[in-house]
Design a protein around this motif. Sequence first.
Motif, PDB file in Angstrom:
ATOM      1  N   ASP A   6      38.359  35.007  39.220  1.00 28.16           N
ATOM      2  CA  ASP A   6      38.243  36.194  38.388  1.00 28.16           C
ATOM      3  C   ASP A   6      39.509  37.039  38.482  1.00 28.16           C
ATOM      4  O   ASP A   6      40.018  37.311  39.568  1.00 28.16           O
ATOM      5  CB  ASP A   6      37.038  37.037  38.810  1.00 28.16           C
ATOM      6  N   ASP A   7      39.980  37.448  37.326  1.00 26.94           N
ATOM      7  CA  ASP A   7      41.198  38.258  37.253  1.00 26.94           C
ATOM      8  C   ASP A   7      40.800  39.698  36.942  1.00 26.94           C
ATOM      9  O   ASP A   7      40.794  40.132  35.796  1.00 26.94           O
ATOM     10  CB  ASP A   7      42.116  37.701  36.161  1.00 26.94           C
ATOM     11  N   PHE A   8      40.460  40.427  37.987  1.00 30.95           N
ATOM     12  CA  PHE A   8      39.983  41.793  37.801  1.00 30.95           C
ATOM     13  C   PHE A   8      41.144  42.717  37.448  1.00 30.95           C
ATOM     14  O   PHE A   8      42.193  42.691  38.073  1.00 30.95           O
ATOM     15  CB  PHE A   8      39.300  42.291  39.078  1.00 30.95           C
ATOM     16  N   LYS A   9      40.915  43.550  36.434  1.00 28.69           N
ATOM     17  CA  LYS A   9      41.938  44.494  35.978  1.00 28.69           C
ATOM     18  C   LYS A   9      41.716  45.901  36.530  1.00 28.69           C
ATOM     19  O   LYS A   9      42.666  46.656  36.699  1.00 28.69           O
ATOM     20  CB  LYS A   9      41.948  44.559  34.445  1.00 28.69           C
ATOM     21  N   ILE A  11      39.559  48.033  39.560  1.00 25.20           N
ATOM     22  CA  ILE A  11      38.779  47.908  40.794  1.00 25.20           C
ATOM     23  C   ILE A  11      38.493  49.304  41.329  1.00 25.20           C
ATOM     24  O   ILE A  11      39.383  50.167  41.349  1.00 25.20           O
ATOM     25  CB  ILE A  11      39.548  47.079  41.843  1.00 25.20           C
ATOM     26  N   ARG A  33      45.136  44.926  46.828  1.00 19.82           N
ATOM     27  CA  ARG A  33      46.366  45.032  46.036  1.00 19.82           C
ATOM     28  C   ARG A  33      47.151  43.729  46.073  1.00 19.82           C
ATOM     29  O   ARG A  33      47.701  43.278  45.060  1.00 19.82           O
ATOM     30  CB  ARG A  33      47.212  46.187  46.570  1.00 19.82           C
ATOM     31  N   ARG A  35      45.895  40.755  46.530  1.00 19.74           N
ATOM     32  CA  ARG A  35      45.151  39.725  45.788  1.00 19.74           C
ATOM     33  C   ARG A  35      45.254  39.943  44.277  1.00 19.74           C
ATOM     34  O   ARG A  35      45.363  38.983  43.504  1.00 19.74           O
ATOM     35  CB  ARG A  35      43.683  39.757  46.238  1.00 19.74           C
ATOM     36  N   TRP A  36      45.219  41.209  43.850  1.00 23.03           N
ATOM     37  CA  TRP A  36      45.295  41.522  42.422  1.00 23.03           C
ATOM     38  C   TRP A  36      46.449  42.506  42.190  1.00 23.03           C
ATOM     39  O   TRP A  36      46.229  43.716  41.982  1.00 23.03           O
ATOM     40  CB  TRP A  36      43.980  42.129  41.935  1.00 23.03           C
ATOM     41  N   ALA A  39      46.291  44.889  39.128  1.00 26.36           N
ATOM     42  CA  ALA A  39      45.075  45.661  38.879  1.00 26.36           C
ATOM     43  C   ALA A  39      45.292  47.142  39.151  1.00 26.36           C
ATOM     44  O   ALA A  39      46.157  47.540  39.937  1.00 26.36           O
ATOM     45  CB  ALA A  39      43.943  45.136  39.751  1.00 26.36           C
ATOM     46  N   TRP A 150      37.085  35.930  47.264  1.00 27.35           N
ATOM     47  CA  TRP A 150      38.281  35.901  46.423  1.00 27.35           C
ATOM     48  C   TRP A 150      39.577  35.638  47.175  1.00 27.35           C
ATOM     49  O   TRP A 150      40.628  35.558  46.557  1.00 27.35           O
ATOM     50  CB  TRP A 150      38.398  37.232  45.670  1.00 27.35           C
TER      51      TRP A 150
END
Length: 367
Positions: A6-9, A11, A33, A35-36, A39, A150
């Motif tokens: 999943d590419d969370f935008k 959080i 931060r 990991r994404w 985001a 994740w």
Amino acid sequence: MNHRDDDFKRILVICTRQIGDVLLTTPLIHAARQRWPAARIDVLGFAGTLGMLEGNPDIGERIEVEPGSGWWRSLALIRRLWRRYDLALITQRSDRAHLYGWVAARVRAGLVPGNASLGWWKRLLLDHAAVVNGEDTHVVMEKFGLLDPWIEQRPRNVSVTPPAGAALPADLDAALRPRAVVVHVPSMWRYKQWPLPHYRELIAGLLADGLQVVMTGGKEASDREQVAAMRDLGAEPELVDASGRLSLAQLTTLLGRACLYIGPDTSITHLAAACELPVITLFGPTNPQLWGPWPQGASAAQPYAVRTSERTQRAGRVILLQGPNDCVPCSRAGCENHLNSRSDCLQGISPQRVLAHARSVLSPVKD
């Protein structure tokens, strides 16, 4: 459930507790931060606690909610949060934190107690439940469980991110010496309070050694009264009362310029450890395996024992002192188990013992 792809935008990290808890959530926020990296990561917490995140580069918006406000008063916030986020990381086990997470995000990861009969409904609201036992896992480490679906591997070395520093008041900046010792006298609750006569003896010893002592505390009347009980021990610039004058960002600056910090089991002690100066902390009923000041850059493992035979533990630049009592730590609110209780274990940590450790820490830089 595996959401690894999943590419969370957007959080939301929910931390509805005290300022020390907010500070100890920053390693989780930094891991999120990493990991994404693209985001937006916002943090929701109680009003007056989010100053610990001032200038934190991992964070977007700080969303404040008044502690104790009912759901009727929170309707505007609920409308604002409604499914605004892709992922909520719920870092507390409280009912309110979990309900905010359900309101805010389509995917939710939260901390839950190991006893499945407790908070069973919270598990129903979660896509990922991180089970915590509340016994031997440090609160910094338990929060990483929220990211397990994740991330392939938890961080190997962990640091807490203090607030960005801010300029000190001009008079304090001018008076501050290179070898200042910061002593934090007050505790929010009596059961965590090292006795004031002990503080007096400690401060008198530090002053006799030719050290400058800067006393810190909050704006509350109780904090100011406890610090005021020390003022007759010396005059400025040898003894400086900075209580009630500094923001958390200014405290970061003060601690960054000090050579030693001495304080109780309180949020400012966690901040001092994050500022990487030597710390001596006085622990009573609290279990250090859960709440010991996190040593900056430490490996992702438990840095503390429940207690040692010497009742002295060292983790990085932190020296944690416990009382001689066999019941240490009891994990209760003092000997009488209420907020205004005495704690015999704190009474048993002598000023001479603390002063000896302070001298040991400072001896390599003595003139």
